[in-house]
Design a protein around this motif. Structure first.
Motif, PDB file in Angstrom:
ATOM      1  N   UNK A   1      39.777  17.997 166.698  1.00 50.78           N
ATOM      2  CA  UNK A   1      39.826  17.157 165.502  1.00 50.78           C
ATOM      3  C   UNK A   1      39.681  18.058 164.277  1.00 50.78           C
ATOM      4  N   UNK A   2      40.021  17.530 163.103  1.00 52.36           N
ATOM      5  CA  UNK A   2      40.034  18.334 161.882  1.00 52.36           C
ATOM      6  C   UNK A   2      38.620  18.625 161.394  1.00 52.36           C
ATOM      7  N   UNK A   3      38.417  19.846 160.899  1.00 54.42           N
ATOM      8  CA  UNK A   3      37.109  20.169 160.322  1.00 54.42           C
ATOM      9  C   UNK A   3      36.850  19.380 159.048  1.00 54.42           C
ATOM     10  N   UNK A   4      37.885  18.744 158.501  1.00 53.66           N
ATOM     11  CA  UNK A   4      37.686  17.889 157.322  1.00 53.66           C
ATOM     12  C   UNK A   4      36.782  16.696 157.643  1.00 53.66           C
ATOM     13  N   UNK A   5      36.632  16.357 158.932  1.00 51.38           N
ATOM     14  CA  UNK A   5      35.750  15.254 159.307  1.00 51.38           C
ATOM     15  C   UNK A   5      34.299  15.520 158.922  1.00 51.38           C
ATOM     16  N   UNK A   6      33.958  16.782 158.733  1.00 55.12           N
ATOM     17  CA  UNK A   6      32.579  17.099 158.372  1.00 55.12           C
ATOM     18  C   UNK A   6      32.284  16.791 156.903  1.00 55.12           C
TER      19      UNK A   6
ATOM     20  N   UNK B   1      31.255  25.273 160.286  1.00 57.90           N
ATOM     21  CA  UNK B   1      31.874  25.060 161.597  1.00 57.90           C
ATOM     22  C   UNK B   1      32.920  26.127 161.884  1.00 57.90           C
ATOM     23  N   UNK B   2      33.724  26.462 160.888  1.00 52.09           N
ATOM     24  CA  UNK B   2      34.755  27.477 161.075  1.00 52.09           C
ATOM     25  C   UNK B   2      34.127  28.838 161.421  1.00 52.09           C
ATOM     26  N   UNK B   3      33.058  29.202 160.730  1.00 50.65           N
ATOM     27  CA  UNK B   3      32.418  30.491 160.986  1.00 50.65           C
ATOM     28  C   UNK B   3      31.689  30.506 162.324  1.00 50.65           C
ATOM     29  N   UNK B   4      31.149  29.383 162.764  1.00 52.37           N
ATOM     30  CA  UNK B   4      30.539  29.327 164.091  1.00 52.37           C
ATOM     31  C   UNK B   4      31.589  29.488 165.181  1.00 52.37           C
ATOM     32  N   UNK B   5      32.778  28.936 164.968  1.00 51.07           N
ATOM     33  CA  UNK B   5      33.861  29.162 165.926  1.00 51.07           C
ATOM     34  C   UNK B   5      34.297  30.619 165.926  1.00 51.07           C
ATOM     35  N   UNK B   6      34.344  31.202 164.742  1.00 46.17           N
ATOM     36  CA  UNK B   6      34.810  32.584 164.591  1.00 46.17           C
ATOM     37  C   UNK B   6      33.834  33.575 165.208  1.00 46.17           C
TER      38      UNK B   6
ATOM     39  N   UNK C   1      38.181  26.261 149.405  1.00 50.67           N
ATOM     40  CA  UNK C   1      38.128  25.575 150.693  1.00 50.67           C
ATOM     41  C   UNK C   1      38.791  26.426 151.783  1.00 50.67           C
ATOM     42  N   UNK C   2      38.369  26.242 153.036  1.00 49.55           N
ATOM     43  CA  UNK C   2      39.113  26.878 154.124  1.00 49.55           C
ATOM     44  C   UNK C   2      40.449  26.162 154.320  1.00 49.55           C
ATOM     45  N   UNK C   3      41.420  26.880 154.842  1.00 50.88           N
ATOM     46  CA  UNK C   3      42.691  26.231 155.140  1.00 50.88           C
ATOM     47  C   UNK C   3      42.442  25.179 156.221  1.00 50.88           C
ATOM     48  N   UNK C   4      43.205  24.100 156.249  1.00 50.09           N
ATOM     49  CA  UNK C   4      42.992  23.036 157.252  1.00 50.09           C
ATOM     50  C   UNK C   4      43.078  23.596 158.669  1.00 50.09           C
TER      51      UNK C   4
END
Length: 507
Positions: free
Chosen positions: A180-185, A325-330, A495-498
């Motif tokens: 799902x999209x990180x935009x949900x956060x 969330x993006x950095x935790x995935x990275x 913002x991070x890219x979608x």
């Protein structure tokens, strides 16, 4: 006038639409060069690149990443230098020492905001962020006091955040491990802002909530548009541009919703429930001031102040959550280390509390490092409130100032590895959390972020709560290496890219 318009349109054509013969543009610039003699030496302004007639130094700017241009120019011209945005002279401050010196040691001299055409049209000099003088002081004092009374940064607000965390966890569970999209956060932090402003939260599928989210997103995207920058530099060209017109329409749609809440608060003022929201506090204050001559709590200021907090309170925390969330995935090893620390410090079945920061130094360091690394809000302009002598230069009253927060958060003299995501920036040799003076995410001085305490509480409780429940991983077919951190989507913030994420439930 003819020369001005011709040169400006030629440059705009080259930048925004299609190439024009370089020789034509150069000839026009040469023709007008005598029209704009440099007054920098006479005024005692800091050094900087030589401005071209009409366009100043705009040809040097990356419109989508002005902060990167500023860092590059600072290497050549030093921590204090002058740029020309069209006809507007701007003094730029870079690095921790220069920014702190101005915003802390010269707090009163650098306290004003410049007149920026789009914000002047939106707010008319009212509100919290772009007002000046006594109107700003009274509005900020009242707003800060109201938020404290409403429990911002206190146990009462922690209860709201934990309740909202429960709704967010259930929403994430509904995806059953699918991408799902990180935009949900964005949903949960936005609701916390609305609880504070309007006294109620929204269901995530509520049409009004979704409409507001979309309007806020549209406004933020338009604020980052190069065409809007052109309007701010050359407002007389507004007749040819559309971005600012679209923006004003979106803002008016948000104002309509705010006015409805203000009117609702007035109607319910005598129901005995007391003040439940920032809107209630404004309505109550208006009643107190009624009949007083030239009072500052008029209707335009009410709507403008609520609008300021709707925009700022939703965008900053929501976008930071996406980055987390993006950095935790990275960096899955960092994510795992945070989860292990939480498991050791918090008994099973219990949520992390705000007091647990003291027992979670690594987790706290990670959350701070996210904010430093992403440089969410590169700068918000200031203006000199009086004629000012600063570091050997003379800055006349009303000079626009850009204190570059990005340059402080990436200052090599303050951070060991400024361009890397490194939680050790906030840890000592024994693993204890340490505060860093150069952590200026919330700015400095008299205009620092009024919602800093609430933002810190939100981020800590949301991040720890989510990592108690889930591990975030890239969608199937992608690896950590595929996640791009280098090309943010430039809106009013960075913002991070979608991107998509998968939330794997923890045992």
């Amino acid at each position: 006038i003819v020369i001005t318009i011709t040169i400006t349109m030629a440059w705009l054509s080259a930048f925004l639409f299609h190439p024009v013969p370089i020789c034509l543009l150069c000839a026009l610039l040469a023709l007008a060069s005598f029209c704009l003699p440099s007054r920098r030496a006479a005024l005692g302004l800091p050094p900087g690149p030589t401005p071209l007639p009409i366009i100043g130094n705009l040809h040097l700017l990356d419109f989508r990443r002005q902060d990167k241009t500023i860092l590059k120019l600072a290497k050549k011209y030093g921590p204090v230098f002058t740029l020309y945005f069209g006809f507007q002279k701007v003094v730029v401050l870079t690095g921790y020492e220069a920014v702190k010196d101005a915003l802390v040691n010269f707090a009163e001299e650098f306290v004003d905001r410049p007149v920026i055409p789009i914000f002047q049209q939106i707010q008319g000099g009212n509100g919290i962020f772009f007002s000046t003088g006594e109107l700003w002081r009274a509005t900020r004092r009242f707003s800060a006091s109201s938020m404290r009374n409403l429990g911002m940064g206190k146990a009462r607000m922690e209860e709201h955040i934990r309740e909202e965390l429960g709704f967010l966890v259930e929403d994430i569970k509904s995806f059953k491990g699918e991408a799902f999209s990180i935009r949900n956060f964005n949903l949960a932090p936005t609701n916390i802002t609305f609880v504070l402003l309007f006294g109620e939260r929204f269901d995530y599928k509520d049409p009004m909530f979704l409409t507001l989210l979309q309007l806020i997103d549209d406004v933020m995207c338009l604020l980052g548009s190069p065409f809007l920058h052109i309007f701010n530099f050359y407002p007389f060209l507004g007749i040819f541009l559309k971005a600012h017109k679209k923006l004003l329409k979106k803002v008016e749609d948000i104002r309509v919703i705010i006015r409805d809440y203000v009117e609702k608060s007035r109607q319910e003022g005598g129901n005995g429930k007391g003040l439940r929201s920032y809107t209630d506090a404004w309505v109550s204050k208006q009643k107190e001031e009624m009949g007083k001559k030239d009072h500052l709590f008029h209707e335009d200021n009410v709507i403008a102040s609520i609008l300021d907090l709707v925009m700022a309170g939703t965008e900053t925390a929501a976008t930071t959550m996406q980055w987390v969330v993006l950095l935790m995935m990275k960096y899955p090893k960092i994510q795992k280390k945070v989860q292990e620390e939480i498991r050791q410090a918090v008994k099973p079945g219990s949520w992390v509390t705000y007091e647990d920061q003291k027992r979670l130094p690594y987790t706290n360091a990670v959350i701070h490092e996210v904010q430093r690394f992403i440089t969410l809000l590169p700068h918000i302009p200031r203006a000199t409130s009086v004629d000012t002598h600063f570091r050997g230069y003379f800055l006349p009253k009303g000079t626009m100032i850009i204190p570059s927060l990005t340059s402080v958060l990436l200052d090599k003299s303050q951070w060991e590895t400024p361009d890397q995501f490194n939680p050790n920036h906030f840890l000592d040799a024994d693993g204890n959390f340490v505060k860093r003076d150069a952590f200026v995410t919330f700015s400095l001085g008299r205009r620092n972020c009024m919602g800093e305490n609430l933002a810190k509480m939100e981020l800590f409780l949301f991040v720890t709560g989510l990592l108690q429940k889930f591990t975030f991983r890239p969608p199937p077919g992608l690896t950590e290496m595929d996640l791009d951190l280098n090309v943010p989507e430039t809106t009013f913030t960075l913002r991070p890219v979608p991107q998509m994420t998968c939330a794997v439930p923890q045992d």
